[in-house]
Motif scaffolding. Structure first.
Motif, PDB file in Angstrom:
ATOM      1  N   SER A  98       0.839  -1.208   0.000  1.00 12.29           N
ATOM      2  CA  SER A  98       0.000   0.000   0.000  1.00 12.29           C
ATOM      3  C   SER A  98       0.872   1.255   0.000  1.00 12.29           C
ATOM      4  O   SER A  98       0.532   2.245  -0.638  1.00 12.29           O
ATOM      5  N   PHE A  99       2.028   1.180   0.680  1.00  9.93           N
ATOM      6  CA  PHE A  99       2.928   2.335   0.658  1.00  9.93           C
ATOM      7  C   PHE A  99       3.528   2.512  -0.725  1.00  9.93           C
ATOM      8  O   PHE A  99       3.631   3.625  -1.229  1.00  9.93           O
ATOM      9  N   GLY A 100       3.926   1.382  -1.350  1.00  7.59           N
ATOM     10  CA  GLY A 100       4.502   1.478  -2.689  1.00  7.59           C
ATOM     11  C   GLY A 100       3.513   2.038  -3.689  1.00  7.59           C
ATOM     12  O   GLY A 100       3.850   2.832  -4.566  1.00  7.59           O
ATOM     13  N   ARG A 101       2.249   1.634  -3.509  1.00 10.54           N
ATOM     14  CA  ARG A 101       1.221   2.030  -4.466  1.00 10.54           C
ATOM     15  C   ARG A 101       0.844   3.500  -4.328  1.00 10.54           C
ATOM     16  O   ARG A 101       0.379   4.124  -5.276  1.00 10.54           O
ATOM     17  N   THR A 102       1.047   4.065  -3.102  1.00 10.66           N
ATOM     18  CA  THR A 102       0.689   5.476  -2.906  1.00 10.66           C
ATOM     19  C   THR A 102       1.928   6.353  -2.808  1.00 10.66           C
ATOM     20  O   THR A 102       1.850   7.479  -2.330  1.00 10.66           O
ATOM     21  N   ALA A 103       3.083   5.812  -3.260  1.00 13.03           N
ATOM     22  CA  ALA A 103       4.330   6.571  -3.136  1.00 13.03           C
ATOM     23  C   ALA A 103       4.286   7.808  -4.028  1.00 13.03           C
ATOM     24  O   ALA A 103       3.522   7.881  -4.990  1.00 13.03           O
ATOM     25  N   ASP A 104       5.134   8.794  -3.672  1.00  8.63           N
ATOM     26  CA  ASP A 104       5.160  10.021  -4.455  1.00  8.63           C
ATOM     27  C   ASP A 104       5.890   9.831  -5.777  1.00  8.63           C
ATOM     28  O   ASP A 104       5.552  10.452  -6.775  1.00  8.63           O
ATOM     29  N   HIS A 105       6.897   8.937  -5.761  1.00 12.19           N
ATOM     30  CA  HIS A 105       7.707   8.784  -6.966  1.00 12.19           C
ATOM     31  C   HIS A 105       7.076   7.784  -7.916  1.00 12.19           C
ATOM     32  O   HIS A 105       6.666   6.705  -7.513  1.00 12.19           O
ATOM     33  N   LYS A 106       7.050   8.165  -9.175  1.00 11.84           N
ATOM     34  CA  LYS A 106       6.496   7.278 -10.191  1.00 11.84           C
ATOM     35  C   LYS A 106       7.311   6.001 -10.292  1.00 11.84           C
ATOM     36  O   LYS A 106       6.781   4.928 -10.558  1.00 11.84           O
ATOM     37  N   ALA A 107       8.626   6.136 -10.062  1.00 13.19           N
ATOM     38  CA  ALA A 107       9.518   4.990 -10.207  1.00 13.19           C
ATOM     39  C   ALA A 107       9.176   3.878  -9.215  1.00 13.19           C
ATOM     40  O   ALA A 107       9.481   2.716  -9.438  1.00 13.19           O
ATOM     41  N   ILE A 108       8.538   4.208  -8.113  1.00 15.32           N
ATOM     42  CA  ILE A 108       8.100   3.179  -7.165  1.00 15.32           C
ATOM     43  C   ILE A 108       6.670   2.762  -7.463  1.00 15.32           C
ATOM     44  O   ILE A 108       6.325   1.590  -7.425  1.00 15.32           O
ATOM     45  N   ARG A 109       5.832   3.761  -7.771  1.00 11.63           N
ATOM     46  CA  ARG A 109       4.402   3.502  -7.899  1.00 11.63           C
ATOM     47  C   ARG A 109       4.094   2.545  -9.045  1.00 11.63           C
ATOM     48  O   ARG A 109       3.334   1.592  -8.884  1.00 11.63           O
ATOM     49  N   VAL A 110       4.692   2.804 -10.207  1.00  9.13           N
ATOM     50  CA  VAL A 110       4.323   2.021 -11.391  1.00  9.13           C
ATOM     51  C   VAL A 110       4.748   0.557 -11.287  1.00  9.13           C
ATOM     52  O   VAL A 110       3.916  -0.334 -11.494  1.00  9.13           O
ATOM     53  N   PRO A 111       6.016   0.266 -10.915  1.00  8.38           N
ATOM     54  CA  PRO A 111       6.377  -1.144 -10.776  1.00  8.38           C
ATOM     55  C   PRO A 111       5.516  -1.867  -9.742  1.00  8.38           C
ATOM     56  O   PRO A 111       5.122  -3.014  -9.949  1.00  8.38           O
ATOM     57  N   THR A 112       5.209  -1.190  -8.622  1.00  5.36           N
ATOM     58  CA  THR A 112       4.364  -1.828  -7.606  1.00  5.36           C
ATOM     59  C   THR A 112       3.003  -2.185  -8.186  1.00  5.36           C
ATOM     60  O   THR A 112       2.484  -3.275  -7.944  1.00  5.36           O
ATOM     61  N   ALA A 113       2.452  -1.248  -8.969  1.00  3.14           N
ATOM     62  CA  ALA A 113       1.140  -1.510  -9.557  1.00  3.14           C
ATOM     63  C   ALA A 113       1.196  -2.720 -10.490  1.00  3.14           C
ATOM     64  O   ALA A 113       0.301  -3.568 -10.471  1.00  3.14           O
TER      65      ALA A 113
END
Lengths: 307, 215
Positions: A98-113
């Motif tokens: 849930s933290f990865g998915r709501t992260a500010d950085h796209k570089a974390i958010r997209v791979p997590t998704a």
């Protein structure tokens, strides 16, 4: 029985409804009685040998043996051991997701998704087999880690939904008083989201408990394998049905009590707790028609569920 | 990679059977689920009680146990069609309460004011149900219903462990032949599952956006 959909029934309609109800009860009971009697009747197989009925004492006498109950208890403990460890890991993984998915950085958010989408679209059984064969972990850890990852993904999505349903002001207020973004998430947003989503999370843990039975397929000796494979193999196949019923009863007792806890929590910390939070407007159980139509509310994961 | 390409016919055969299981048990679960949901909201108390007990029992039984019953105990009780049919029966029974719950939550999700408004302008029971309640309920039901079918897709893999030759079974067989390429083979199987589940998920998202009731 009052409903907005039709006029309040008069004495005749009430009497008719009562009559149908009684006939319905009798019908259901008759079908059940017939089934039970049919299963209890002795059967003659093709070669002329007569098998005793399923309720015959010779099919149930194993249960006077303490050793049988001890084995079943061992199975229950093995199941609970797998479910417990997997549940704790799933919660941790869920929080991380849930933290990865709501992260500010796209570089974390997209791979997590992408990872989340992948994990949620895969059968748990396939994941168990994959971990078992690729990492050769043994059946216990294969089951635990697959269940933890899969249910962690679903819990993570629930938590994300919880975080995103919070009013923006919560985060802004946290940042405004000088908390770091991470501290805001941990101390302000996350506790509210967790509380909001607790019923869904517990419902998902019921699913996890049910899914431990998949480890049966890869050879982990949990309740199902002990009950319907090992014990009947040892005592003879004629006890298969009896063992099946006992195992079913044990599973129902475990899952129903956990479901009951979920419902209890849902009632205590459901949509009305935390008035700042706007609950999902449509499918919430507090809806008025629920009582009108005589259903009861459950706080279950519904569509998320039957994995 | 070559292990996947060489065995593509086996995978496609498994994929076909998975789709067959999904389709047949999906239709079965839909029919059974509609019946259970109707019993669940019926004005007759005994039907309601029966449907509630059925839902609670089936929903709290592990799928593996249900399929075990179908694969071993039904033949033992002298009812023995092919395993494919038994698996369809098991998946149908297991999925039906989830369908029923999705339907019921959709109907319950229509605000009571809608029904009151319909009644107060003089529509009859049938009219208010078919012109006002149902059109809204059906829209709200479709996304959760698709979620149930996504779960059903994943659940068909359990049938593969009970002698039905579908994707999971195909994967297991190929892995037994080619133990050196486990990762590629299982990734191939996962790919076929994702074809179904991600497509269904996209449809659900599309439908949700398109038919959502604006309030």
């Amino acid at each position: 029985m009052s409903s907005v959909l039709y006029d309040a029934p008069g004495p005749k309609a009430r009497a008719r409804s009562r009559a149908i109800s009684i006939v319905g009860v009798i019908l259901v009971l008759a079908v059940l009685a017939w089934l039970i009697l049919a299963m209890g009747a002795p059967k003659t197989s093709a070669n002329g040998a007569v098998q005793p009925g399923l309720w015959d004492a010779t099919r149930w006498d194993v249960f006077s043996d303490v050793q049988v109950w001890r084995s079943l208890g061992g199975g229950v403990i093995a199941t609970l051991k797998m479910a417990g460890v997997a549940a704790v890991l799933a919660l941790i993984i869920g929080v991380l997701f849930s933290f990865g998915r709501t992260a500010d950085h796209k570089a974390i958010r997209v791979p997590t998704a992408v990872v989340l989408e992948f994990v949620r679209g895969m059968p748990v059984l396939l994941m168990i087999l994959f971990i078992l064969l690729v990492f050769s972990t043994g059946s216990y850890w294969a089951g635990v880690s697959a269940l933890a990852i899969y249910n962690g993904a679903i819990i993570g999505e629930a938590l994300r939904a919880g975080i995103q349903s919070l009013p923006r002001g919560q985060r802004e207020a946290g940042l405004a008083i000088g908390l770091t973004p991470l501290a805001t998430r941990f101390t302000i947003e996350f506790p509210q989201a967790f509380r909001q989503m607790l019923p869904i999370i517990i419902a998902q843990l019921v699913v996890l408990l049910k899914d431990t039975s998949l480890a049966f397929i890869v050879g982990y000796s949990e309740l199902l394998r002990v009950g319907v494979k090992n014990l009947p193999d040892f005592f003879g196949n004629r006890y298969l049905f009896s063992f099946f019923l006992v195992v079913l009863a044990i599973y129902l007792a475990m899952n129903l009590s956990l479901s009951w806890v979920a419902r209890f929590v849902a009632r205590r910390s459901g949509p009305k707790a935390g008035k700042l939070v706007d609950p999902e407007p449509t499918l919430t159980p507090k809806d008025p028609l629920a009582s009108v139509r005589g259903g009861y509310s459950t706080g279950d994961a519904g569509g998320q569920g039957p994995a | 990679m070559d292990a996947v390409i060489e065995n593509l016919p086996i995978f496609l055969e498994g994929f076909k059977n998975t789709l067959g299981l999904l389709l047949l048990s999906g239709i079965g679960a839909l029919v059974l689920g509609v019946i259970v949901a109707a019993l669940r909201i019926s004005p007759i108390a005994s039907f309601r009680g029966f449907a509630t007990v059925y839902t609670e029992i089936v929903r709290n039984t592990p799928l593996t146990l249900v399929l075990f019953f179908c694969a071993f105990l039904l033949p033992y009780l002298q009812f023995s069609p092919p395993f494919f049919v038994l698996a369809v029966i098991g998946l149908t029974v297991y999925t039906s309460p989830f369908v029923a719950e999705a339907l019921r939550s959709g109907i319950n999700g229509v605000p009571v004011g809608q029904a009151e408004a319909a009644r107060s302008v003089g529509l009859t029971f049938g009219q208010s149900l078919s012109y006002v309640i149902m059109p809204q309920a059906v829209r709200m039901v479709i996304p959760p219903l698709i979620n149930v079918f996504i779960a059903l897709t994943k659940n068909t893999s359990v049938a593969g462990a009970f002698f039905v030759f579908e994707l999971f079974g195909a994967g297991r067989q190929v892995v037994n032949d080619r133990g050196d390429a486990v990762i590629a083979i299982l990734a191939g199987v996962a790919f076929f599952y994702l074809i179904i589940t991600i497509t269904l998920g996209q449809i659900a998202a599309r439908v949700e956006k398109k038919v959502a009731v604006l309030r």
